[in-house]
Design an enzyme around this catalytic site. Sequence first.
Site, mmCIF file in Angstrom:
data_model
loop_
_atom_site.group_PDB
_atom_site.id
_atom_site.type_symbol
_atom_site.label_atom_id
_atom_site.label_comp_id
_atom_site.label_asym_id
_atom_site.label_seq_id
_atom_site.Cartn_x
_atom_site.Cartn_y
_atom_site.Cartn_z
ATOM 1 N N LYS A 43 0.842 -1.206 0.000
ATOM 2 C CA LYS A 43 0.000 0.000 0.000
ATOM 3 C C LYS A 43 0.873 1.250 0.000
ATOM 4 O O LYS A 43 2.065 1.180 0.319
ATOM 5 C CB LYS A 43 -0.913 -0.019 1.229
ATOM 6 C CG LYS A 43 -0.154 0.074 2.556
ATOM 7 C CD LYS A 43 -1.080 -0.166 3.741
ATOM 8 C CE LYS A 43 -0.307 -0.019 5.042
ATOM 9 N NZ LYS A 43 -1.081 -0.529 6.197
ATOM 10 N N ARG A 141 -10.975 1.050 14.213
ATOM 11 C CA ARG A 141 -11.086 1.727 12.907
ATOM 12 C C ARG A 141 -12.044 0.907 12.038
ATOM 13 O O ARG A 141 -13.173 0.663 12.418
ATOM 14 C CB ARG A 141 -9.708 1.847 12.235
ATOM 15 C CG ARG A 141 -8.621 2.472 13.092
ATOM 16 C CD ARG A 141 -7.332 2.677 12.307
ATOM 17 N NE ARG A 141 -6.916 1.466 11.565
ATOM 18 C CZ ARG A 141 -5.765 1.320 10.931
ATOM 19 N NH1 ARG A 141 -4.874 2.302 10.930
ATOM 20 N NH2 ARG A 141 -5.471 0.218 10.296
ATOM 21 N N TYR A 273 16.967 30.255 6.956
ATOM 22 C CA TYR A 273 15.787 30.956 7.475
ATOM 23 C C TYR A 273 15.828 31.036 9.002
ATOM 24 O O TYR A 273 16.177 30.062 9.677
ATOM 25 C CB TYR A 273 14.512 30.192 7.102
ATOM 26 C CG TYR A 273 14.057 30.366 5.675
ATOM 27 C CD1 TYR A 273 13.727 31.620 5.172
ATOM 28 C CD2 TYR A 273 13.924 29.262 4.847
ATOM 29 C CE1 TYR A 273 13.275 31.768 3.861
ATOM 30 C CE2 TYR A 273 13.477 29.393 3.542
ATOM 31 C CZ TYR A 273 13.158 30.650 3.047
ATOM 32 O OH TYR A 273 12.708 30.787 1.771
ATOM 33 N N MET A 321 12.399 24.326 1.701
ATOM 34 C CA MET A 321 11.559 23.514 0.820
ATOM 35 C C MET A 321 12.383 22.709 -0.181
ATOM 36 O O MET A 321 12.127 21.526 -0.415
ATOM 37 C CB MET A 321 10.571 24.421 0.081
ATOM 38 C CG MET A 321 9.506 23.651 -0.682
ATOM 39 S SD MET A 321 8.343 24.724 -1.536
ATOM 40 C CE MET A 321 7.437 25.437 -0.179
HETATM 41 C C1 PLP Z 1 -0.419 -1.565 6.800
HETATM 42 C C2 PLP Z 1 -1.113 -2.801 7.173
HETATM 43 C C3 PLP Z 1 -0.382 -3.959 7.417
HETATM 44 C C4 PLP Z 1 1.131 -3.989 7.453
HETATM 45 O O1 PLP Z 1 1.600 -3.379 8.644
HETATM 46 P P1 PLP Z 1 3.168 -3.323 8.946
HETATM 47 O O2 PLP Z 1 3.276 -2.715 10.289
HETATM 48 O O3 PLP Z 1 3.764 -2.453 7.898
HETATM 49 O O4 PLP Z 1 3.678 -4.711 8.867
HETATM 50 C C5 PLP Z 1 -1.096 -5.125 7.652
HETATM 51 N N1 PLP Z 1 -2.435 -5.127 7.648
HETATM 52 C C6 PLP Z 1 -3.172 -4.019 7.444
HETATM 53 C C7 PLP Z 1 -4.656 -4.095 7.452
HETATM 54 C C8 PLP Z 1 -2.532 -2.813 7.196
HETATM 55 O O5 PLP Z 1 -3.259 -1.704 6.986
#
Ligand code: PLP
Length: 384
Positions: A43, A141, A273, A321
């Site tokens: 992801k 969640r 800055y 930046m």
């Molecule tokens: C991101 C995620 C993982 C992986 O988590 P890590 O800590 O990166 O291993 C697993 N399951 C779900 C549902 C996630 O959102």
Amino acid sequence: MSGFELEGHRPTWAEVNLDALAANYRAVRERVGAGVKVMGVVKADAYGHGAVECARRLAAEGAEWFGVASPEEAFTLRRAGVNQNILSFGGFWDGQAGECLRQRVVPVVYRLDMAEALDAAAGEAGVVADIHVKIDTGMGRLGVRYDEAAEFASKLREFKNIRVDGLMTHFAAADEPRRDCFTEEQLRHFREAVAAFRERGHAPTYEHAANSAATFAHPETRGNMVRPGGVLYGLWRDVLPPLADAPEFRPVMSVRTRVTLLKRVHAGETLGYGCTFEAAREMTVATVTIGYADGYARALSNRGRVIVRGRLVPVVGRVSMDLTLLDVTDVPGVETGDVVTVLGEDGGLSVPAEDIARTAGTLSYEITCGVSARVPRSYLAAGS
Ligand SMILES: *Cc1c(COP(=O)(O)O)cnc(C)c1O
């Protein structure tokens, strides 16, 4: 150092070592054994590493499942020709059910109206759609509350065109030994929910719960599939609890730039800055072309360290930046064009994402996810 050349471009880039990714994947597989599948969590563009390239390499290593945040991320993988199973952790949104079906994206389902929409789309297409149902066992969640799982399982039976291929939950604190009781309670709730689903005629192929931390710290949570993300990218020091037997994961990303300008600065002069740094001596200062818009956090102002010519040198003044200043007074022979490693390894030295994260007050994931699209990725693998 790679031969990645950015002729005609700003010399700021991220190297992604796919061999290290593969080694980390194998380390997980070895630990969980043959009976447990290892979903590659890719992801958020593989935590900033590049989802398509990472998924392709993990597929070559035998990964059969990928985890993404949304159907959009899944479709990106499909467009790139990734044809393994893909689970969309976030489910899908209005109008995406049909496209998920067409592209064989398995959604996580946590509301009845999602099941209804998918059931209708599957009915129209004359197919049965696989879903994974998420149980909220304490994260709070996404997910069907564990104490409503039985009812949800019953209602799902009404939809003839969907099949519960998997049941899953997600841990809130698998990395915190002082919360082990909480993790155990989550697992207990999950097992009860699985039993409730089975009693109501569902026959899920997969039961999965473990993220990186749970995979290593709580082997009893593995079920028949684990979902590691962070450790695949070599992010583990702030992800796993201290464990006697953690594998040596290899960092996957290095971010590099080059010295753009060198100058003398006199004692008493200030830099950047806000004039937050004042030279205490005659200094040599390097300007590098990377800043917070590239993901080099402003919190590293006057605190970050980078590698130049085999030495760790400090960031001086505010990170801006697009530009950052370094004290290279003590780097013999420093020249314009020298490679500067702001994240990752160079020679024997390293600036781990975990260290940057600690300095910036965050988690290593946010550091690699934050390397922005302005920074081109260069993929390294033996033989390529
Ligand atoms: C991101 C995620 C993982 C992986 O988590 P890590 O800590 O990166 O291993 C697993 N399951 C779900 C549902 C996630 O959102």
